[in-house]
Motif scaffolding. Sequence first.
Motif, PDB file in Angstrom:
ATOM      1  N   ASN A  31      37.021  55.895  18.442  1.00 19.77           N
ATOM      2  CA  ASN A  31      38.238  55.875  19.245  1.00 19.77           C
ATOM      3  C   ASN A  31      38.020  56.490  20.625  1.00 19.77           C
ATOM      4  OD1 ASN A  31      40.108  54.587  17.523  1.00 19.77           O
ATOM      5  ND2 ASN A  31      40.322  56.438  16.304  1.00 19.77           N
ATOM      6  N   TRP A 168      39.421  61.777  31.288  1.00 19.43           N
ATOM      7  CA  TRP A 168      39.150  62.456  30.019  1.00 19.43           C
ATOM      8  C   TRP A 168      40.432  62.840  29.312  1.00 19.43           C
ATOM      9  CZ3 TRP A 168      34.318  63.043  27.948  1.00 19.43           C
ATOM     10  CH2 TRP A 168      33.255  62.718  28.791  1.00 19.43           C
ATOM     11  N   SER A 169      41.389  63.352  30.050  1.00 16.39           N
ATOM     12  CA  SER A 169      42.632  63.797  29.430  1.00 16.39           C
ATOM     13  C   SER A 169      43.364  62.655  28.753  1.00 16.39           C
ATOM     14  CB  SER A 169      43.524  64.448  30.493  1.00 16.39           C
ATOM     15  OG  SER A 169      44.770  64.809  29.945  1.00 16.39           O
ATOM     16  N   VAL A 170      43.564  61.573  29.491  1.00 14.58           N
ATOM     17  CA  VAL A 170      44.277  60.423  28.941  1.00 14.58           C
ATOM     18  C   VAL A 170      43.485  59.794  27.802  1.00 14.58           C
ATOM     19  CG1 VAL A 170      45.133  58.103  29.453  1.00 14.58           C
ATOM     20  CG2 VAL A 170      45.510  59.957  31.073  1.00 14.58           C
ATOM     21  N   PHE A 172      41.277  61.192  25.701  1.00 17.36           N
ATOM     22  CA  PHE A 172      41.307  61.983  24.477  1.00 17.36           C
ATOM     23  C   PHE A 172      42.688  61.963  23.818  1.00 17.36           C
ATOM     24  CE2 PHE A 172      37.303  63.917  25.910  1.00 17.36           C
ATOM     25  CZ  PHE A 172      36.608  63.922  24.713  1.00 17.36           C
ATOM     26  N   GLN A 173      43.747  61.953  24.620  1.00 18.38           N
ATOM     27  CA  GLN A 173      45.092  61.845  24.044  1.00 18.38           C
ATOM     28  C   GLN A 173      45.272  60.512  23.320  1.00 18.38           C
ATOM     29  OE1 GLN A 173      48.078  62.581  27.032  1.00 18.38           O
ATOM     30  NE2 GLN A 173      47.125  64.495  27.696  1.00 18.38           N
ATOM     31  N   LYS A 174      44.806  59.451  23.965  1.00 18.35           N
ATOM     32  CA  LYS A 174      44.910  58.125  23.362  1.00 18.35           C
ATOM     33  C   LYS A 174      44.059  58.031  22.092  1.00 18.35           C
ATOM     34  CE  LYS A 174      44.267  53.251  24.616  1.00 18.35           C
ATOM     35  NZ  LYS A 174      43.833  52.336  25.717  1.00 18.35           N
ATOM     36  N   TRP A 176      43.058  60.480  20.177  1.00 16.85           N
ATOM     37  CA  TRP A 176      43.614  61.348  19.135  1.00 16.85           C
ATOM     38  C   TRP A 176      44.810  60.702  18.458  1.00 16.85           C
ATOM     39  CZ3 TRP A 176      41.783  65.043  16.368  1.00 16.85           C
ATOM     40  CH2 TRP A 176      42.627  65.879  15.636  1.00 16.85           C
ATOM     41  N   ARG A 177      45.681  60.043  19.217  1.00 16.23           N
ATOM     42  CA  ARG A 177      46.839  59.354  18.616  1.00 16.23           C
ATOM     43  C   ARG A 177      46.366  58.244  17.678  1.00 16.23           C
ATOM     44  NH1 ARG A 177      49.014  59.782  23.920  1.00 16.23           N
ATOM     45  NH2 ARG A 177      48.422  57.597  24.325  1.00 16.23           N
ATOM     46  N   ARG A 178      45.404  57.467  18.117  1.00 14.34           N
ATOM     47  CA  ARG A 178      44.871  56.402  17.257  1.00 14.34           C
ATOM     48  C   ARG A 178      44.231  56.987  16.004  1.00 14.34           C
ATOM     49  NH1 ARG A 178      41.609  52.439  21.448  1.00 14.34           N
ATOM     50  NH2 ARG A 178      43.420  51.412  22.399  1.00 14.34           N
TER      51      ARG A 178
END
Length: 321
Positions: A31, A168-170, A172-174, A176-178
Amino acid sequence: MTDSLLHYWQALGWPLCRLLLGMAFGLLVANILEALRWTRHLARLSAPLARAAHLREVAGAAFALAFVSPAGANGLLSESHRRGELDRRELMLANLFNSLPAYLVHTPTIFLLTWPVLGFPAVIYVGLTLAAAILRTALTVAVARRLLPPAPVGALPREPEQTGGAIWSVAFQKAWRRFLRRLPRLVLFTVPVYILMYLLQRYGAFAAAEAWLGRHLDWLPMIKPQALGIILLHLAAELGAALGAAGSALQAGGLSPEDIVMALMVGNILSTPMRAIRHQLPAYAGFFRPELALRLILANQGLRALSMALMAALYYAFAMN
């Protein structure tokens, strides 16, 4: 009571936890790579081979990732199939395409196990199994090239460019949600399948199958009676116990190096059904629907057995006659 709990933890709990942690890590890595769009960079590493097979970029990325993490490669293919980027036929071929890197991940371990016990015959055995893995990937490329149309250029979806730390921020957030969406499914399917495999082994189902195979090995004329123990141990207790028996027979002079290599090859082939059920089914069930997981395993292990049988036949024809 304490001893019983300790036994179940050592035999079931801890191995299951290790499997889940490895699969979860592979899924998270897949992911993250997708969210960062690094799959394109991975795909470039195997682009010529993937293009020759008419496979999409995501299949090339999974091939490159499989050199490091076969679980991550399966996670990548699973996500792509779930989004409709790979149909079933492409998924099947992409999974078979990974035969070589998935084998190379384990090659150092296999060699380091076999060399101290067997010496030079270990080189021959590992070489034959490596040749079989190369053959599987080569056959997959040939079949895929015939069955699939040329893959579209830039088959991975493009997203708007971002700069700096926002990437990186966006990402990793994406990712992590997946990951959190997929993790319950991974656990839900993997845990019961693994427990079922454990119960089948504990109550003798695999032992009965292995005993049946052991009683029906007289149709193998290339195997000497002294080598049957190596094959049976390969069926019952994986490679380590078989290597112990092989090393003992080799040192005692009861079997030649050629006999040892052939016995290990035959044991490897005959253990294919057990390996698929014990190890691959719990791992694949976490990434793919049970019916699809079974299809992938059957194709994967079936091609593996055929390639190993071909290598064994060539070895018998040129080295033992």
